[in-house]
Design a protein around this motif. Structure first.
Motif, PDB file in Angstrom:
ATOM      1  N   ALA A  22       0.834  -1.210   0.000  1.00 40.87           N
ATOM      2  CA  ALA A  22       0.000   0.000   0.000  1.00 40.87           C
ATOM      3  C   ALA A  22       0.863   1.250   0.000  1.00 40.87           C
ATOM      4  O   ALA A  22       0.547   2.237  -0.687  1.00 40.87           O
ATOM      5  N   ARG A  23       1.964   1.206   0.726  1.00 43.04           N
ATOM      6  CA  ARG A  23       2.855   2.363   0.769  1.00 43.04           C
ATOM      7  C   ARG A  23       3.500   2.593  -0.600  1.00 43.04           C
ATOM      8  O   ARG A  23       3.591   3.742  -1.070  1.00 43.04           O
ATOM      9  N   ARG A  24       3.929   1.514  -1.238  1.00 45.28           N
ATOM     10  CA  ARG A  24       4.540   1.659  -2.572  1.00 45.28           C
ATOM     11  C   ARG A  24       3.545   2.224  -3.572  1.00 45.28           C
ATOM     12  O   ARG A  24       3.876   3.120  -4.370  1.00 45.28           O
ATOM     13  N   LEU A  25       2.339   1.695  -3.562  1.00 36.77           N
ATOM     14  CA  LEU A  25       1.328   2.163  -4.509  1.00 36.77           C
ATOM     15  C   LEU A  25       0.946   3.612  -4.237  1.00 36.77           C
ATOM     16  O   LEU A  25       0.689   4.375  -5.172  1.00 36.77           O
ATOM     17  N   SER A  26       0.908   3.993  -2.972  1.00 35.15           N
ATOM     18  CA  SER A  26       0.601   5.381  -2.631  1.00 35.15           C
ATOM     19  C   SER A  26       1.659   6.321  -3.196  1.00 35.15           C
ATOM     20  O   SER A  26       1.348   7.418  -3.679  1.00 35.15           O
ATOM     21  N   GLU A  27       2.911   5.890  -3.160  1.00 35.01           N
ATOM     22  CA  GLU A  27       3.996   6.703  -3.713  1.00 35.01           C
ATOM     23  C   GLU A  27       3.908   6.779  -5.233  1.00 35.01           C
ATOM     24  O   GLU A  27       4.126   7.832  -5.830  1.00 35.01           O
ATOM     25  N   ARG A  65       0.325  -6.423  -7.613  1.00 36.80           N
ATOM     26  CA  ARG A  65       0.463  -6.301  -9.062  1.00 36.80           C
ATOM     27  C   ARG A  65      -0.884  -6.052  -9.732  1.00 36.80           C
ATOM     28  O   ARG A  65      -0.985  -5.255 -10.665  1.00 36.80           O
ATOM     29  N   PHE A  66      -1.919  -6.731  -9.246  1.00 36.70           N
ATOM     30  CA  PHE A  66      -3.251  -6.546  -9.827  1.00 36.70           C
ATOM     31  C   PHE A  66      -3.805  -5.167  -9.472  1.00 36.70           C
ATOM     32  O   PHE A  66      -4.431  -4.501 -10.302  1.00 36.70           O
ATOM     33  N   ALA A  67      -3.577  -4.724  -8.240  1.00 37.60           N
ATOM     34  CA  ALA A  67      -4.033  -3.397  -7.833  1.00 37.60           C
ATOM     35  C   ALA A  67      -3.347  -2.318  -8.665  1.00 37.60           C
ATOM     36  O   ALA A  67      -3.985  -1.329  -9.065  1.00 37.60           O
ATOM     37  N   ARG A  68      -2.061  -2.481  -8.942  1.00 39.57           N
ATOM     38  CA  ARG A  68      -1.332  -1.503  -9.761  1.00 39.57           C
ATOM     39  C   ARG A  68      -1.959  -1.394 -11.150  1.00 39.57           C
ATOM     40  O   ARG A  68      -2.124  -0.291 -11.688  1.00 39.57           O
ATOM     41  N   GLN A  69      -2.305  -2.534 -11.739  1.00 39.63           N
ATOM     42  CA  GLN A  69      -2.940  -2.530 -13.057  1.00 39.63           C
ATOM     43  C   GLN A  69      -4.290  -1.833 -13.006  1.00 39.63           C
ATOM     44  O   GLN A  69      -4.622  -1.027 -13.879  1.00 39.63           O
ATOM     45  N   SER A 117      -3.979  -8.875 -19.610  1.00 39.46           N
ATOM     46  CA  SER A 117      -4.697 -10.104 -19.938  1.00 39.46           C
ATOM     47  C   SER A 117      -5.580 -10.500 -18.762  1.00 39.46           C
ATOM     48  O   SER A 117      -5.373 -10.056 -17.631  1.00 39.46           O
ATOM     49  N   GLY A 118      -6.573 -11.343 -19.047  1.00 40.06           N
ATOM     50  CA  GLY A 118      -7.468 -11.799 -17.992  1.00 40.06           C
ATOM     51  C   GLY A 118      -8.261 -13.015 -18.443  1.00 40.06           C
ATOM     52  O   GLY A 118      -8.248 -13.378 -19.624  1.00 40.06           O
ATOM     53  N   GLU A 151     -14.144  -4.199 -14.311  1.00 38.48           N
ATOM     54  CA  GLU A 151     -14.823  -3.252 -15.190  1.00 38.48           C
ATOM     55  C   GLU A 151     -13.898  -2.143 -15.657  1.00 38.48           C
ATOM     56  O   GLU A 151     -13.884  -1.787 -16.838  1.00 38.48           O
ATOM     57  N   GLU A 152     -13.087  -1.594 -14.726  1.00 39.07           N
ATOM     58  CA  GLU A 152     -12.228  -0.479 -15.132  1.00 39.07           C
ATOM     59  C   GLU A 152     -11.126  -0.931 -16.085  1.00 39.07           C
ATOM     60  O   GLU A 152     -10.708  -0.176 -16.967  1.00 39.07           O
ATOM     61  N   ILE A 153     -10.680  -2.178 -15.969  1.00 40.40           N
ATOM     62  CA  ILE A 153      -9.648  -2.679 -16.876  1.00 40.40           C
ATOM     63  C   ILE A 153     -10.199  -2.777 -18.296  1.00 40.40           C
ATOM     64  O   ILE A 153      -9.538  -2.398 -19.268  1.00 40.40           O
ATOM     65  N   VAL A 154     -11.419  -3.277 -18.428  1.00 39.41           N
ATOM     66  CA  VAL A 154     -12.034  -3.384 -19.756  1.00 39.41           C
ATOM     67  C   VAL A 154     -12.305  -1.996 -20.327  1.00 39.41           C
ATOM     68  O   VAL A 154     -12.031  -1.711 -21.495  1.00 39.41           O
ATOM     69  N   GLN A 155     -12.842  -1.114 -19.507  1.00 39.69           N
ATOM     70  CA  GLN A 155     -13.182   0.226 -19.980  1.00 39.69           C
ATOM     71  C   GLN A 155     -11.956   1.020 -20.405  1.00 39.69           C
ATOM     72  O   GLN A 155     -12.023   1.845 -21.319  1.00 39.69           O
TER      73      GLN A 155
END
Length: 222
Positions: A22-27, A65-69, A117-118, A151-155
């Motif tokens: 969470a800290r890395r993604l926040s940065e 990794r999935f949250a980053r995407q 991909s998914g 949904e956001e990945i497809v959009q």
């Protein structure tokens, strides 16, 4: 400031790993998304992978990794992106065809376009035969992982390429779709998967040309 994941179903190490993630993604997404959104994406990702991951210790990494995407996709939807075209490859298990397509796309695009991909029923691991035949052409897909789509990945995608997921594939009006009729490599030996691999490469090259993305590697010499 991100939270510390006070959940009874997590070990101390998993708590620490998710807090660090969470800290890395926040940065990485400073000024774009707050702690609540980042933690929600991490939590939901963790929960979705919990029943699939072969090794529980990898769950925080997969969730990160999935949250980053997903965060990148959400930024794109909100008009905050770097402008590179995005292609989403979908199949049933996200273990064979879509992973090979992703591998070729990333290798050939050289960072000038983005690919994801998914799978509609994502597997617990990538097809070992797909990994092997891709290694034969110098592309390592072993570090990837099967995942669902959201949904956001497809959009966020400019092009959605479907390969056998049928009615389960998400449909959004106005989105560009391509349906690739490519055999499923599941349960097949290398001699059967190689032609599938080569057909996917051919299609990826055509797609990149259509998107105006120059490729970083010449045609196959095999």
């Amino acid at each position: 400031m991100t939270g510390t994941y006070k959940r009874d179903d997590l070990t101390i190490d998993q708590h620490l790993a998710l807090t660090t993630a969470a800290r890395r993604l926040s940065e990485e997404f400073t000024g774009l998304f707050g702690a609540e959104t980042i933690e929600r994406f991490l939590h939901t990702g963790y929960d979705r992978f919990a029943g699939k991951a072969a090794v529980a210790d990898f769950l925080p990494l997969l969730a990160e990794r999935f949250a980053r995407q997903r965060l990148y996709a959400l930024a794109r939807i909100e008009g905050r992106s770097d402008g590179r075209p995005i292609v989403l490859f979908l199949c049933v298990h996200n273990a064979g065809r879509s992973q090979m397509a992703l591998g070729f796309f990333e290798h050939l695009a050289g960072g000038r376009a983005v690919a994801w991909s998914g799978g509609s029923e994502f597997a617990s691991e990538i097809n070992p035969t797909a990994i092997a035949v891709m290694a034969e052409v110098g592309i390592d897909i072993s570090k990837g992982f099967p995942k669902p789509w959201t949904e956001e990945i497809v959009q966020a995608a400019d092009v959605v390429v479907t390969m056998g997921c049928g009615d389960a594939c998400p449909i959004f009006p106005g989105k560009r779709y391509e349906d690739w009729k490519v055999d499923d490599p599941m349960g097949k030996g290398p001699e059967w998967v190689r032609p599938i691999r080569d057909e996917i490469e051919r299609r990826v090259r055509v797609l990149l040309a259509d998107l105006g993305v120059p490729v970083s590697a010449p045609g196959p010499h095999r």
